[in-house]
Design a protein around this motif. Sequence first.
Motif, PDB file in Angstrom:
ATOM      1  N   LEU A  44       9.624 -27.985  18.718  1.00 58.85           N
ATOM      2  CA  LEU A  44       8.205 -28.048  19.070  1.00 58.85           C
ATOM      3  C   LEU A  44       7.765 -29.477  19.347  1.00 58.85           C
ATOM      4  O   LEU A  44       6.931 -29.725  20.225  1.00 58.85           O
ATOM      5  N   LEU A  45       8.335 -30.437  18.606  1.00 58.73           N
ATOM      6  CA  LEU A  45       8.016 -31.843  18.878  1.00 58.73           C
ATOM      7  C   LEU A  45       8.526 -32.259  20.260  1.00 58.73           C
ATOM      8  O   LEU A  45       7.833 -32.953  21.003  1.00 58.73           O
ATOM      9  N   TRP A  46       9.752 -31.829  20.604  1.00 58.35           N
ATOM     10  CA  TRP A  46      10.284 -32.112  21.932  1.00 58.35           C
ATOM     11  C   TRP A  46       9.456 -31.435  23.022  1.00 58.35           C
ATOM     12  O   TRP A  46       9.209 -32.009  24.085  1.00 58.35           O
ATOM     13  N   LEU A  47       9.015 -30.223  22.752  1.00 60.07           N
ATOM     14  CA  LEU A  47       8.178 -29.514  23.717  1.00 60.07           C
ATOM     15  C   LEU A  47       6.854 -30.233  23.923  1.00 60.07           C
ATOM     16  O   LEU A  47       6.375 -30.372  25.059  1.00 60.07           O
ATOM     17  N   LEU A  48       6.271 -30.703  22.831  1.00 52.64           N
ATOM     18  CA  LEU A  48       5.007 -31.418  22.932  1.00 52.64           C
ATOM     19  C   LEU A  48       5.193 -32.724  23.700  1.00 52.64           C
ATOM     20  O   LEU A  48       4.386 -33.069  24.578  1.00 52.64           O
ATOM     21  N   GLY A  49       6.271 -33.455  23.385  1.00 51.15           N
ATOM     22  CA  GLY A  49       6.527 -34.711  24.091  1.00 51.15           C
ATOM     23  C   GLY A  49       6.765 -34.499  25.566  1.00 51.15           C
ATOM     24  O   GLY A  49       6.244 -35.244  26.414  1.00 51.15           O
ATOM     25  N   VAL A  53       9.936 -21.745  30.247  1.00 50.83           N
ATOM     26  CA  VAL A  53      11.052 -20.940  29.741  1.00 50.83           C
ATOM     27  C   VAL A  53      11.496 -21.456  28.382  1.00 50.83           C
ATOM     28  O   VAL A  53      11.756 -20.671  27.453  1.00 50.83           O
ATOM     29  N   TRP A  54      11.579 -22.752  28.241  1.00 54.34           N
ATOM     30  CA  TRP A  54      11.957 -23.368  26.960  1.00 54.34           C
ATOM     31  C   TRP A  54      10.954 -22.973  25.875  1.00 54.34           C
ATOM     32  O   TRP A  54      11.347 -22.593  24.761  1.00 54.34           O
TER      33      TRP A  54
END
Length: 236
Positions: free
Chosen positions: A13-18, A204-205
């Motif tokens: 979720l942190l990677w998605l937010l970034g 998709v991720w």
Amino acid sequence: MPASPADFYRRQLLWLLGSLLLLWWLERFPALDLRLQQLFFDPASGHFPLQNAHWLDLLNHQLAKYLIVAAGVLLGVQGWRRRDYRQLLAVAVMLLATALVSWLKQKSAHSCPWDLQAFGGHASRFGLFAAVPLDAGPGRCFPGGHASAGFSLLALGFWQRPLRPTLARRLFWLGGAAGMLMGLGQMARGAHFLSHNLWSGWLVWLACCLLFAGHDLLWQPWRQRLATRLPRLSLD
């Protein structure tokens, strides 16, 4: 020591937010999309030379998609025979993630590059969060639908993560590479901008992460707790 499911999804979720913030920031630079698209555009003829290229359509738009569909069918049949519900979940996530992108694409007012004035069409390009102009064109071109089929292989990485972490990492890379290559083929035809494909991959991720997190963090623990209580209930 492998990360716990909670730690894994927290990092995801942190990677998605970034990456969401990065995509949002890139929206401030539409020239990047236009310059990349100009690499495939012929100003003299006023069209994309590869738009109707049979070999590109065969390799990228048909063969690549059919291979992914065939892989999904085979995994689904195998998972059903083995009663491997996590494997079936991976196939379901592949379908749901691509369906989400397809639905958003059908609702979109953004037109494809080949419809835009900059590339011989009649429509105007406008920002992702800008008001829709009167000459927006036919729309239905955002995010990249074809690329989502390649990105759907990310679901296989989530499936294998607790079982074979090394294989899972390779499948994550495979999903990212397949989505970008299939998206590149569409860029060459004039069907999509780079940003269309990047947003497709992000969606998709996100879908893969949320659906597998729901299974691993909510459904699976609840099922295990229920299984431990059932023998006690039967004895009572």
